[in-house]
Enzyme design. Structure first.
Site, PDB file in Angstrom:
ATOM      1  CG  ASP A  39      -1.981   1.062   1.185  1.00  0.00           C
ATOM      2  OD1 ASP A  39      -2.379   1.453   0.071  1.00  0.00           O
ATOM      3  OD2 ASP A  39      -2.415   1.507   2.264  1.00  0.00           O
ATOM      4  CG  ASN A  88      -7.891  -1.953  -6.219  1.00  0.00           C
ATOM      5  OD1 ASN A  88      -6.910  -2.626  -5.942  1.00  0.00           O
ATOM      6  ND2 ASN A  88      -8.375  -1.035  -5.396  1.00  0.00           N
TER       7      ASN A  88
END
Length: 261
Positions: A39, A88
């Site tokens: 991340d 996503n």
């Protein structure tokens, strides 16, 4: 008079510290399966002034290749990388998503040609662009007989979707074998559900690491991480250092695992 820090001296000290950390990590205290939530790639790109998140995603992919080497050199057996969630696919800008899928496809191809590593996608192929699907399939086929580090690429992955797919698979197999739907409930066990997950046959992750300082699991391995240890690193994904990883392993080695107790 204030002393100035000498960059090369700091590098030497880090090297000494890194070797000391590594010496304290014997095989008996290391995790067998490490899962990584990479991340902070987009934030990294913004902080450096790049006009595209793709710069961050490419840097993150390069760091994951490095991370896998660290794991392999330590004798860790399985690594799962969370690269692209099913969420996503709907919540990222189209241009960014197109670049990201190209980067993942290239990463899969490169990993499948490195060392004795085995590459496997965990996730759904629904909604993935065809070139990415082709790259993932080719990587799996190319490495199917390899016996080294087992790398799970979590692409098109969602923990809730995985559990849903597992239940559908169980129901389908039960009916196909002539079983009655009303008898299905009696056959359901955690082991049966686990056998129908994307990671069927693999050990659950002992340690889940997330970069960028965020402390959430983002629909990642919800079933498999029920008894995992979690470690959160402040560094953004591309800035992860081997020292950070070794500290995570040291912390893991010091914990008393309770497995829900």
């Amino acid at each position: 008079m204030q002393k100035r820090e000498v960059p090369w001296a700091r590098g030497i000290l880090y090297g000494v510290y890194q070797r000391r950390l590594r010496r304290g990590l014997t095989p008996d205290v290391l995790p067998h399966h490490v899962a990584m939530i990479i991340d902070g790639n987009r934030r990294w790109a913004r902080q450096l002034g790049f006009d595209s998140a793709a710069h961050g995603h490419r840097a993150g992919a390069a760091k994951m290749r490095e991370f896998l080497k660290w794991c392999d050199d330590l004798g860790i057996s399985v690594v799962t990388l969370y690269l692209l969630s099913s969420d996503n696919l709907t919540n990222r800008p189209t241009e960014e998503l197109a670049e990201l899928t190209k980067i993942i496809a290239k990463l899969a191809e490169e990993l499948s040609r490195y060392r004795d590593w085995r590459v496997q996608q965990v996730g759904s192929k629904a909604g993935l662009p065809e070139p990415l699907v082709a790259a993932l399939n080719a990587a799996e086929a190319r490495t199917a007989r390899k016996k080294g580090l087992h790398i799970n690429l979590a692409v098109g992955y969602g923990g809730r979707t995985e559990i849903t797919d597992a239940m559908r698979s169980i129901v389908g197999a039960h009916l196909a074998s002539g079983g009655r739907l009303e008898d299905l409930a009696e056959t359901l066990t955690p082991d049966l559900i686990g056998a129908h997950l994307y990671t069927s046959g693999q050990p659950d992750p002992d340690l889940v690491i997330r970069t960028s300082g965020e402390q959430r699991i983002s629909d990642f391995m919800l079933w498999q991480s029920a008894h995992s240890e979690f470690y959160f690193v402040e560094a953004l994904g591309p800035d992860l250092r081997q020292v950070d990883f070794l500290r995570a392993l040291r912390d893991f080695a010091r914990r008393q695992r309770r497995f829900g107790g």
